[in-house]
Every structure is written in structure tokens, then in C-alpha cells.
Design a protein around this motif. Structure first.
Motif, PDB file in Angstrom:
ATOM      1  N   ARG A   1       2.140   1.951  -3.543  1.00  0.00           N
ATOM      2  CA  ARG A   1       1.181   2.794  -4.439  1.00  0.00           C
ATOM      3  C   ARG A   1       1.256   2.413  -5.747  1.00  0.00           C
ATOM      4  O   ARG A   1       1.508   3.302  -6.622  1.00  0.00           O
TER       5      ARG A   1
ATOM      6  N   LEU B   1      -8.888   1.608   0.522  1.00  0.00           N
ATOM      7  CA  LEU B   1      -8.825   1.032  -1.044  1.00  0.00           C
ATOM      8  C   LEU B   1      -9.733   1.847  -1.660  1.00  0.00           C
ATOM      9  O   LEU B   1      -9.623   2.050  -3.144  1.00  0.00           O
TER      10      LEU B   1
ATOM     11  N   LEU C   1       0.761  -1.447  -0.007  1.00  0.00           N
ATOM     12  CA  LEU C   1       0.004   0.028   0.122  1.00  0.00           C
ATOM     13  C   LEU C   1       0.832   1.229   0.065  1.00  0.00           C
ATOM     14  O   LEU C   1       0.369   2.213  -0.497  1.00  0.00           O
TER      15      LEU C   1
ATOM     16  N   TYR D   1      -8.155   4.725  -3.106  1.00  0.00           N
ATOM     17  CA  TYR D   1      -6.759   4.413  -3.884  1.00  0.00           C
ATOM     18  C   TYR D   1      -6.985   5.120  -5.151  1.00  0.00           C
ATOM     19  O   TYR D   1      -7.955   4.886  -6.075  1.00  0.00           O
ATOM     20  N   GLU D   2      -6.028   5.641  -5.682  1.00  0.00           N
ATOM     21  CA  GLU D   2      -5.869   6.215  -6.912  1.00  0.00           C
ATOM     22  C   GLU D   2      -5.667   5.387  -8.073  1.00  0.00           C
ATOM     23  O   GLU D   2      -5.826   5.879  -9.342  1.00  0.00           O
TER      24      GLU D   2
END
Length: 669
Positions: A180, A205, A177, A208-209
Motif C-alpha cells: 500500500r 484500485l 498492493l 485505493y487510498e
């Protein structure tokens, strides 16, 4: 598209996992990858990650795509603290930070001049890059992620080798994580998490991008996260757009249409075959018969393959012996591990028929309380007293090691089922998804999920009245979890349960015990009632800490996700007042109906026993051999007369109790 799989095929020997599989993943897509155990979910993830090669087809990734893959198996780590290990995820940042430290040391010992100017120029340029890449926030982020995954601040300096495999999996997830990547591939990421960490991960999440593909048996987790579901079933990968709920509806609709088409094809073949059988040898009809034979062959080639029917429990699980009303009582119980006081003067009791979920943050003492109730861990002080006729069974993941690896699946169950017929053993194994020849598999070759199912089946052969279960659905697929869920719903004894699976808690628990900071709070109701009460307290400002274990963040999802189970597909979310009213109605009903239901069940059991004896006596008094034995015949006749009266009285009492129960149920429902 960040990832494209085209015409992917993969086999192992004679076993074909999938053929012509296609998947198109956008930069912000969230895919849930599902299918039965052994269908190839992990293999497809590894092909997407570049860890395995497909037999046929192409895998394309956008240029420069960084892929992060979390395996199910723990990775060995040693030599660093968990904080240091987590921060190694940002390798380039760590290298830059080390270079900055070296430059600072050199600058401090370099006199003014041209050399110092060069060092200052390099230092300034490197520091700017370091700041832009988030270097100064890395440790803060690492601490936040580790905390969210259940680690305590006091543990950040502990060496990784001092943690168990489940905790190492959490560290591996934290590293992933923090890195990324553009594409996250997660294989059962919730298996080693507690309920609160699952909730945190879902929220992380959701914002999350990058893109995500995850394999999970946790339906509530997927419902709150995914916007596509890819299902591997019968060598085919099918993709559905929408949430988990919408996937289930669309899949069921597609399967129903396939069944209708298949039935129509079968009828058409039968109709034409009847014509062929009648006329194929008649000269005037032979050409027409041959034409129909060709059409039959063409239909068979294009025959719709029926979807694999979801196997449900068809086995009637044995029920435990009846216990006293109080199943277990803890009085003045204290427990500490060195300086860590987990419980101090705890008073707590469970009663017959209660199915209790223990919730709370990691380290609060859930497993400690469960082990003390199960009798596998002794308290330091106080008394723990089982009730009348109470026997306890304890299930945790480490018990999978107690299976005898040399045995077959059948033999492993047979040795704990004395007096069972072969048919009964096979029926139970079939209920736990060991059909046909699977019962002859050696325990040594079983997967983790299969071993878990076998251990649970062994526990339910002759179930104890009190079951203590620690994460029973870990490593189970969704179909296997359904087997267990239905078994627990029908179980008439008492259950104490720790699980991160919110779907299982909703389906089974009628009481929630929240454990925090060495104390417990009892919520006399189901999981939704618990969530409502926690939400109510937070809104009132009574809780300053982060949400309680299992507080369902998906309540804040935008309308239309279907997560709240709203009817008609309108997406209308029930208000807090509606949820509160429904929860209170359920709990009033549970309390009011508990005793009448027990009375009806008790009378049904008594009536069944009397009817069995009645049938035996009826056969005896009609048997010529018995009639010829005057004393035996008269005894049987006398017992028969008494039994007739008792059976009539019991049936009358049962009818009255059933009518009263029916009246009460109509009042509530």
C-alpha cells in the motif's frame, strides 16, 4: 502534490523521447499514461520512481512518500511459498511479528520478577504497534489479494519457483498492493491477468487510498479507473483531465484545431511566397518582398507540428477458404490433469462465422478447451471432429519464440508468403505498424509487442478458416490492438478467443462461452448481452458466487463517467431493460440476417470471378493473333456467349438478394 515533474527531458542517442514534460500528481489522482510503443512511457515511469535520471528537469516528491513500482518484467523469486512471499511486502510487520514470537518464548521460560515485568512491558508496547499497523489482518488481506489475482487457496503453500513468469508477475503485483504505497506506478498490470482478475483489480484500485499512474493498453480498464490521461506523442507530454472517453474527445478536438491552424499557416505562407516570387527583384516592391520573407521565416519557426496520424489498416487481408457450416464438434470430451478433472463428457460445437470469446475464472479450463479445439492438446476421452475444409491456426504468447531471430522483419514474413510481391508484404507489415525501414529490423532486437505483431501478421498472411487465439493483445499498444481488432472484424472465418481486453471482446465477439467448474454455458449474443444476462441472474438470486468473469464493475460507476457510451455527454445510464432490449434486437438481427448476408457475399464472389473471366475473354476475342487462330477464336467466342448469360443471371440474383437484405436490415435498424 505527491509527485511533481518539471521540464523533464530524456533522450537515448539521437532519439528524443520527450522534452519539457510536466506532470502534477495529487494524493488521490489516477493517471493513465499512454502513447505509441517506443514513445517513452516506461522510461517516464522509471524517472518518476527514481530508477532512471532525466537528462534535464526536476522530480519532486512529498516528504516521506513511499513509491511502489511494478515493472513489466518478472522478478525471480524462490525459497518461499507464495503466501509467505506476498507477506514479505510488509517487511516491518514481519519483523515485529518475529520479535513478538521471540518475546512470547522468553516470557514462557522467565520466572516472575523484574525481568518478566520488563519483557511484559516491551511485549505490550510492541503488540499495540503491531495491531495498530494491521499486523493481525495481514495474512487475511494477503489471502484476499492472492485470490483476487487468480490464485487458488490450495496453491498458497506452493513454492514460488514452481510458477511461470506470468504468475510471478501476479505475485509481484500482490506484494505491491499489500505494501500500500502512497504512489503506485503500474506498467501494464493487466498483461498477465485473466478477465476476472482484471475486474477484481479494477475494483481494488478504484478504492485505493493512494495515487496511481498506470500504463495500459486496456481501454475498458482505464475507463473504469482513471481521472486524468497523460499522452506522450511526438516528444510532447499532454495532460487531459477526465475519463478515457473524455480524453479521446478532447484529444481529437485538439488535433482538429491543430490541423486547421497548420492549414491556415500553410495558406498564409503560400500567399506571401507568391508575392515574393513575383516582386522580389522589382525595385518598387523589393522592400515589401523582403518583409514577407521575414514573416515567412517567422511563421515557419512557429509552425504548428501536426499530430501523428493514427495509422489504420489499409491492407485488404486475405480471406480463408470457405468451410462447412459446422467448424468443429466436441462429443463426450473429457480431460483431467492428475486428480484435477477439467471436463467430463463435454459436448460443444462452433459454426462458420462465429466469433466466440471464452470467459471464466482462472483455472476453469479456458486454455484447455482452446488447445483441444486447436489440436495442440488431446482429450483423454471423446471425439473432436473438425468440419469440412477446416484448417486451424493457434496463437499463444509462447509462439513468439518460434520466430527466427536472425531474420529481418521483412524476411520473416516473406518466407511464409510465397508468391507475394514486395509491395504486398510491405503493405501488410505497414498495417501491423512496421513502416518504411522498420521492415529491415532484425527479429532479435524487436520488443515483445513488436514480436507479437509480427507473429500475428504471419498468421494472417494465409489465414486458416478457424483461428484459436490466447491473449493476442498482450504487449500491444492501443494502436496495434486497433489493427488486430479491425482485422478480426473483417475476418470471414471462425474465431475462438481468450482475452482480458473487454474492448476487444465488445468489438469482435458475437457469442460468449462461459466456463465454470468443468461445465460451459453458451450465450448466443455479444458481450453486453452476456453481462445483462449475468446481472439479471444475480438480481434474481440465482448466483451465490462472486461475479462471473468479465462482469463489468464499472456499471456501478456514478453517472457522467461516459463509460456506458451515452450520447450527447449527458451521462444518462441505460436501464437494464433498455440494454436487454438492445441486446435481444442485435441477436435477432444476427440470426435473421446471417443467411441473406452469406448469400449476397457468395453471389458477389461468384460475380467477381465471372467478371474477371469475362475481361480475359473480351481481350482474347479482340486480339488479332487470336482472331487468326480460327479454332481458338471460336472456342473463346462460344465461352464468351455462355459467360454473358451466366453473368447476367448472377447479377440479377445478386440484385434480388441485395434488395432482400436491404429490406431486412431496414426492419431491424
Amino acid at each position: 502534490m505527491i509527485l511533481t515533474l518539471t521540464d523533464i527531458a530524456k533522450s537515448f542517442g539521437d532519439q528524443v523521447l520527450f522534452e519539457d514534460a510536466a506532470l502534477h500528481v495529487g494524493v488521490r489522482d489516477r493517471f493513465g499514461l499512454v502513447g505509441p510503443n517506443g514513445s517513452g512511457k516506461t522510461t517516464l515511469l522509471e524517472i518518476a520512481a527514481g530508477k532512471q535520471y532525466a537528462d534535464r528537469g526536476t522530480v519532486s516528491r512529498a516528504k516521506g512518500t513511499v513509491v511502489g513500482y511494478l515493472r513489466q518484467e518478472a522478478i525471480e523469486m524462490r525459497g518461499r511459498s507464495i503466501l509467505e512471499e506476498a507477506m514479505t511486502a510488509a517487511g516491518e510487520l514481519t519483523t515485529m511479528e518475529h520479535r513478538l514470537e521471540l518475546l512470547e518464548e522468553e516470557l514462557s521460560s522467565t520466572e516472575e520478577g523484574q525481568d518478566q515485568e520488563k519483557l511484559l512491558t516491551e511485549y505490550g508496547r510492541l503488540r499495540q504497534r503491531f495491531e495498530h499497523a494491521g499486523g493481525y489482518s495481514l495474512e487475511v488481506e494477503a489471502r484476499a489479494v492472492l485470490s483476487g489475482l487468480g490464485f487458488k487457496e490450495s496453491e498458497f503453500d506452493r513454492r514460488t519457483e514452481t510458477f511461470s513468469g506470468g504468475w510471478l508477475m501476479r505475485i509481484a503485483l500482490a506484494k505491491l498492493l499489500l505494501r500500500r504505497p502512497d504512489l503506485l506506478l503500474l506498467d501494464e498490470p493487466t498483461n498477465h491477468l485473466d478477465l476476472e482478475s482484471v475486474t477484481w483489480l479494477e475494483g481494488f484500485l478504484r478504492s485505493y487510498e493512494g495515487a496511481i499512474i498506470l500504463v495500459s493498453h486496456d481501454r475498458a480498464f482505464m475507463e473504469g479507473l482513471v481521472d486524468h490521461v497523460a499522452e506522450i506523442d511526438q516528444r510532447t507530454l499532454s495532460v487531459y483531465k477526465g475519463s478515457w472517453t473524455r480524453f479521446e474527445k478532447a484529444r481529437d478536438l485538439a488535433h482538429e484545431q491543430m490541423r486547421k491552424t497548420h492549414a491556415a499557416q500553410v495558406r498564409e505562407i503560400a500567399h506571401m511566397q507568391a508575392f515574393v516570387d513575383r516582386f522580389r527583384y522589382k525595385n518598387t516592391k523589393s522592400r515589401a518582398a523582403q518583409d514577407r520573407i521575414r514573416r515567412i521565416e517567422k511563421i515557419k519557426e512557429e509552425m504548428v507540428e501536426l499530430p501523428q496520424e493514427r495509422r489504420n489498416v489499409r491492407f485488404t487481408f486475405p480471406q480463408p477458404p470457405r468451410t462447412g457450416n459446422q467448424v468443429i464438434a466436441l462429443e463426450g470430451v473429457s480431460k483431467a490433469f492428475e486428480d484435477n478433472v477439467v471436463y467430463d463428457q463435454l459436448d460443444f460445437a462452433l459454426y462458420r462465422g462465429e466469433k466466440v470469446a471464452l470467459v471464466g475464472p482462472n483455472g476453469a479450463g479456458k486454455s484447455t478447451l482452446l488447445k483441444m479445439m486447436a489440436g495442440v492438446l488431446a482429450p483423454d476421452a471423446g471425439d473432436i471432429r473438425p468440419g469440412v475444409h477446416v484448417e486451424t491456426a493457434y496463437f499463444a504468447q509462447h509462439q513468439l519464440e518460434a520466430l527466427e531471430v536472425k531474420n529481418t522483419v521483412y524476411r520473416e514474413l516473406d518466407r511464409v508468403a510465397p508468391g507475394w510481391t514486395q509491395s504486398e508484404i510491405r503493405s501488410l507489415l505497414g498495417a501491423f505498424l512496421f513502416p518504411g525501414d522498420d521492415v529491415e529490423k532484425k527479429v532479435s532486437v524487436l520488443s515483445g509487442g513488436e514480436r507479437c505483431r509480427l507473429a500475428l501478421a504471419k498468421m494472417l498472411v494465409q489465414p486458416a478458416p478457424f483461428l484459436c487465439l490466447d491473449e493476442p493483445t498482450n504487449h500491444l499498444d492501443i494502436a496495434s490492438s486497433d489493427v488486430l481488432e479491425q482485422a478480426f472484424q473483417r475476418f470471414e472465418g471462425t474465431i475462438a478467443l481468450i482475452t482480458h481486453d473487454r474492448h476487444l471482446i465488445r468489438a469482435v465477439a458475437n457469442k460468449i462461452v462461459e466456463i465454470r467448474a468443468g461445465g460451459i454455458r453458451v450465450f448466443e449474443g455479444d458481450y453486453d448481452y452476456y453481462l445483462y444476462k449475468r446481472e439479471q441472474e444475480q438480481q434474481a438470486g440465482h448466483l451465490a458466487e462472486k461475479p462471473a468473469a468479465g462482469v463489468d464493475q464499472s456499471q456501478h460507476e456514478p453517472p457522467g463517467t461516459g463509460f456506458d457510451g451515452s450520447e450527447g455527454g449527458t451521462g444518462r445510464r441505460k436501464s437494464a431493460e433498455e440494454r436487454r432490449a438492445e441486446a435481444e434486437t442485435r441477436n435477432r438481427a444476427y440470426r435473421a440476417l446471417k443467411e441473406p448476408r452469406e448469400r449476397v457475399a457468395r453471389l458477389e464472389t461468384e460475380m467477381s470471378s465471372l467478371q474477371e473471366r469475362h475481361e480475359v475473354l473480351t481481350a482474347q476475342i479482340a486480339d488479332p493473333d487470336v482472331i487468326g487462330q480460327k479454332q481458338v477464336y471460336q472456342q473463346a467466342l462460344a465461352e464468351y456467349a455462355v459467360l454473358e448469360t451466366r453473368l447476367e443471371e448472377t447479377e440479377r440474383a445478386w440484385i434480388e438478394a441485395a434488395e432482400e437484405l436491404d429490406r431486412l436490415e431496414r426492419e431491424f435498424f
